[in-house]
Write an enzyme that holds these catalytic residues in place. Sequence first.
Site, PDB file in Angstrom:
ATOM      1  N   LYS A 131       0.859  -1.194   0.000  1.00 29.25           N
ATOM      2  CA  LYS A 131       0.000   0.000   0.000  1.00 29.25           C
ATOM      3  C   LYS A 131       0.894   1.243   0.000  1.00 29.25           C
ATOM      4  O   LYS A 131       1.845   1.319   0.790  1.00 29.25           O
ATOM      5  CB  LYS A 131      -0.860  -0.035   1.274  1.00 29.25           C
ATOM      6  N   SER A 206      -9.351   2.323   2.349  1.00 29.24           N
ATOM      7  CA  SER A 206      -8.313   3.007   1.604  1.00 29.24           C
ATOM      8  C   SER A 206      -7.279   2.090   0.947  1.00 29.24           C
ATOM      9  O   SER A 206      -6.604   2.511   0.018  1.00 29.24           O
ATOM     10  CB  SER A 206      -7.596   3.984   2.536  1.00 29.24           C
ATOM     11  N   SER A 230     -10.436   0.041   6.205  1.00 25.32           N
ATOM     12  CA  SER A 230      -9.503   0.191   5.076  1.00 25.32           C
ATOM     13  C   SER A 230      -8.858  -1.096   4.583  1.00 25.32           C
ATOM     14  O   SER A 230      -8.337  -1.143   3.472  1.00 25.32           O
ATOM     15  CB  SER A 230      -8.414   1.206   5.426  1.00 25.32           C
TER      16      SER A 230
END
Length: 359
Positions: A131, A206, A230
């Site tokens: 990420k 996210s 997320s």
Amino acid sequence: MKVSHLLRSIQYAVLTVVGWVLTPIIRLIFSLVYRSSSKCVTPIEDPLCLLPATELARKIRTREVTSEAVVRAYIERARLVNRDCNFIVADRFQEALQEARNVDTILDGHVIAEKFSEQNAPFLGVPTSIKEAFALKGMPQTSGLVMMRDYRASEDAPVVGRLRQAGLIPTMVTNVSELCMWYESANRLNGRSCNPYNTSRIVGGSSGGEGCAIASGAAVVGVGSDIGGSIRMPSFFNGIFGHKPSNGLVPSGGQFPLPTGRDMELLTTGPMCRYATDLLPLLKVMSGPEAKLAKLDQKVDVMKIRFFTMFDDGGSLLVSHVEPEIQESQRKVSTEQSNHADRYIRLISTQATEQSKIM
Ligand SMILES: *[C@@H]1O[C@H](CO)[C@@H](O)[C@H](O)[C@H]1NC(C)=O
Ligand SMILES: CC(=O)N[C@H]1CO[C@H](CO)[C@@H](O)[C@@H]1O
């Protein structure tokens, strides 16, 4: 009836009607806007992109396949699907291939150093995505913020360091929502990531770039972080496996943005995987010496676990309703559970409904 109650009832009725009228209109507009661009990515062809990370690690260690071949297969898939899905913020494909060749040299040697043993490097030579909010040395760490455009991480985040020590080879950093604040993955710097099953749909957020990369076969495992969904939402939206571990198990440092105060207690870092079988080994690697806190090797009786779920939003007028299809899937799971679990499920659902009526 008190006046305030009467006012609330009127308010409730008006908002319900507005919701009924607006929802179909909004749906129509969005379906027209995204109609032409909807597409499902092409099926995975390379069989290497259809194996769990633990299986790939075994094949690499036993020299059935080279790490270079595995990393190359995932790079090719990533290049192909990224055209439709836009999940790569930046890649390090050349470095990854070089690192894979180094692994092959190590494993072809007569004596394998302790550092690279199966115990210490269980994922030796397997690619991973990261990420973008996590620091990966030399790579952007912008969280989609235009102001951070030129920033490059100067060292690895602690969790990234652990993944590398376990032998994983980072191939790319993937898209997030702006400042990791929203439940899609779109921002002014890196654009919007699209769902591999239907590019007119979102990937969640996210950690949406991770969800998308893993679902489309461009990565087999990845790392996400989660305060309010997320890891869980992009895993759900893309049909992969993710786990938000308890706080204190996996180090959350080296992320941008890094919350402060009590929010830090809610932020945890965890694994995202294409195959459920990789979740536990990956979580062990990520949690390092803390792994012993969680009794990860203890057998669990699934029937003794209490499940909590809500079939709807409790009638809140400020969010869209849960699709009947999703409610039906939840119901299927609940009837497969013991009556014990089912009792809790009903309880939670009723409570939520009662609460929302008096909002
Ligand atoms: C994507 O979703 C839209 C809206 O539900 C649908 O009309 C379209 O057929 C889907 N496309 C694909 C490729 O599944
Ligand atoms: C389609 C799209 O917006 N792609 C962008 C993804 O992010 C990279 C890095 O910021 C941009 O160069 C691309 O234009």
